[in-house]
Design a protein around this motif. Structure first.
Motif, short mmCIF file in Angstrom:
data_model
loop_
_atom_site.label_atom_id
_atom_site.label_comp_id
_atom_site.label_asym_id
_atom_site.label_seq_id
_atom_site.Cartn_x
_atom_site.Cartn_y
_atom_site.Cartn_z
N SER A 154 10.88 70.04 11.52
CA SER A 154 11.80 69.61 12.59
C SER A 154 11.07 69.53 13.92
CB SER A 154 12.98 70.58 12.68
OG SER A 154 13.77 70.52 11.50
N ARG A 155 10.27 70.55 14.20
CA ARG A 155 9.53 70.52 15.47
C ARG A 155 8.41 69.49 15.43
NH1 ARG A 155 7.66 75.11 19.80
NH2 ARG A 155 6.50 73.65 21.11
N THR A 166 17.16 69.99 8.63
CA THR A 166 16.78 69.51 9.96
C THR A 166 17.77 70.01 11.02
OG1 THR A 166 17.92 67.43 9.43
CG2 THR A 166 15.53 67.49 9.15
N LEU A 180 16.55 70.88 14.59
CA LEU A 180 16.01 69.84 15.48
C LEU A 180 16.85 69.66 16.75
CD1 LEU A 180 14.38 66.52 14.47
CD2 LEU A 180 16.12 66.53 16.25
#
Length: 575
Positions: free
Chosen positions: A226-227, A250, A253
């Motif tokens: 996600s990052r 996710t 995020l």
């Protein structure tokens, strides 16, 4: 892989043995559910005991010339399957990357957007359940409407590279995880005509022979992913209008976006979350969430990401899915009925009610570029609503390959034996007892039943994943309640297209099955009209995509998500 054939169960591994099929044991029990994937043809069952059932006699050579000419099929060229084949027909290698997709031509939208899907799955290269189909279908439909679309996907070690066209390394960068900056590659390629960006960290994440179930910590891997997706956008200056995330994987995020990257340079994007399955919450400790660079303790409140089920416990737990709901600009689930159900039951219902103003139910579509029997090169015969003769041959092909039809006796494909098909993920969510009961009841009613599915952890529990394009028999729940309408509901005959039951008991299922069999046997003209009606219904992704585009356009006008209207704690930005 397992398959019951003509009253027997044949067990075959990924490298099938050519040895003869075993005979049933005296008790009739030949199940071995330790395989991770299975395909079952269950002819009748009482407490999972297999018995013999009437076999359908058929021969390709007995097919009438009129049937041949009407379906446009050269029967002599068909390679007919057999239950004794070394590789069962459903395990054959289908080179989907080489298939020319017939994409529906639609009018372009006036306001065009850049949409980036961030997802754990994508069909056909990383598909486990319906999530992968949704991502591919929606992305393709949005592309056909003129939008710019990318899919960001972990570069799982198990992804077959030969299904990716124009594969190339586009970026090498670092992304944060647990105190370190991990060297990461981003590749670009085309999958089924859709641009995909593959994220590959240099550590052990996403290694293994399957999409899920690797030797790494999956939760930490998806926190990293996600990052890493946001970091790639930051590094490359990519600013999509919409970042569309899916499921708990996710869910972090939006937290990362609003509390780190929006404060840096990613000002333009807005976040849309689709929840496909409310049974998976992304349980997460504060310590684990902190590994992606956020201060996990700052999200342990009822109005952010704390798991309501653990309130008062020590320690309390977080939910990535809940955090995603709170911090996204819009939240969508897979049907209007499922939306109502999720706001009335389950521990997340209170969070969904509090965020009702941004919560929508949009019915999933069908990717008609892939699932179109009029053009599908893998079917033994093509068919469509105006000429369904090829459908009978496809039914016979499956029956013959599973040993449910003979090649030695007189008859043809038009033999009136109903074939009931259940395509399912074998998990506990959707009613194992009803499927077990249906196996027995179908045989009693004079039909055949095939069950095709996967069994995580060796389970024999079943979750319906989808419906074949037959005449549906369904329980009135979720998306099924929005697409299947009962034939005997007199006020709604114009919409009637199947057989519906509401209870979760065997008697309710029996009623729907018996009505369906009665139509099949006693009202053939009416039955055929239902089949044609079902095939003519437009459930393509183009219709669904239009509703998603409306959601996208609405959130692009927003300045901040619901979480921004609460007291923001800027100290959450740690790294």
């Amino acid at each position: 892989m397992q398959c019951a054939i003509g009253g027997k169960v044949v067990v075959s591994s990924s490298t099938p043995s050519p040895s003869p099929s075993p005979s049933p044991s005296p008790s009739g029990r030949l199940f071995n559910f330790q395989q991770k994937r299975l395909s079952l043809t269950l002819t009748s069952s009482s407490k999972l005991k297999i018995k013999a059932q009437p076999r359908l006699s058929s021969s390709a050579s007995a097919l009438s010339s009129s049937s041949s000419s009407s379906s446009g099929v050269d029967y002599e060229q068909i390679v007919w399957p057999s239950p004794t084949d070394e590789i069962p027909f459903w395990n054959k290698d289908f080179p989907s990357s080489d298939v020319h997709l017939v994409v529906e031509q639609v009018n372009k939208d006036h306001q065009l957007l850049h949409i980036t899907h961030v997802t754990a799955e994508m069909a056909p290269i990383a598909k486990v359940g319906g999530l992968g189909d949704v991502v591919t279908g929606l992305a393709r439909a949005s592309l056909s409407r003129g939008h710019t679309v990318d899919v960001m996907l972990p570069f799982y070690e198990c992804i077959p590279r030969h299904h990716i066209n124009d594969f190339t390394l586009i970026t090498t960068y670092n992304s944060y995880h647990d105190g370190d900056w991990i060297p990461t590659n981003a590749f670009r390629g085309l999958v089924s005509g859709i641009p995909v960006i593959f994220i590959e960290p240099s550590n052990h994440f996403f290694k293994g022979t399957h999409v899920y179930g690797g030797s790494y910590n999956e939760l930490e891997a998806y926190l990293f992913f996600s990052r890493a997706c946001l970091e790639w956008m930051q590094v490359t200056g990519t600013q999509p209008d919409i970042i569309h995330i899916h499921e708990w994987q996710t869910g972090a995020l939006p937290l990362l976006f609003w509390d780190i990257y929006h404060s840096l340079s990613l000002k333009k994007p807005r976040i849309v979350l689709t929840i496909h399955n409310m049974e998976h919450f992304g349980e997460c400790s504060e310590r684990q969430l902190s590994k992606c660079g956020l201060d996990g303790s700052m999200y342990a409140t009822i109005d952010k990401a704390v798991d309501d089920r653990t309130l008062g416990h020590n320690p309390e737990r977080l939910s990535l899915l809940k955090g995603g709901i709170v911090y996204s600009n819009a939240v969508v689930t897979v049907s209007p009925t499922y939306l109502k159900e999720t706001m009335c039951s389950g521990w997340l219902s209170s969070t969904l009610v509090r965020n009702r103003h941004k919560y929508s139910g949009i019915l999933n579509g069908i990717d008609t570029a892939i699932w179109n029997p009029a053009f599908d090169v893998f079917l033994p015969a093509k068919f469509h609503a105006q000429n369904s003769e090829g459908k009978k041959l496809c039914k016979y092909f499956v029956q013959r390959g599973l040993g449910l039809a003979s090649v030695d006796h007189v008859s043809d494909m038009r033999t009136r034996m109903p074939l009931v098909v259940c395509v399912t993920r074998l998990v506990a969510q959707k009613g194992l007892h009803l499927i077990i009961h249906a196996i027995k009841r179908v045989e009693e009613l004079g039909g055949q039943m095939i069950v095709l599915g996967k069994a995580p952890d060796g389970s024999i529990q079943r979750e319906f994943e989808g419906l074949a394009k037959l005449v549906p028999v369904v329980r009135k729940t979720g998306g099924l309640a929005d697409t299947v309408f009962d034939m005997d509901d007199q006020p709604n005959q114009e919409m009637a297209n199947g057989f519906v039951f509401e209870g979760i008991d065997e008697a309710s299922l029996d009623g729907a099955l018996e009505r369906a069999f009665s139509y099949f046997k006693n009202k053939p003209n009416k039955w055929n009209s239902i089949v044609r009606k079902v095939m003519e219904i437009d459930n393509s992704w183009n219709n669904t995509a239009g509703k998603y585009i409306e959601v996208y356009n609405a959130v692009t006008l927003q300045v901040l998500p619901a979480a921004e209207n609460q007291q923001r704690i800027r100290q959450t930005l740690r790294y």
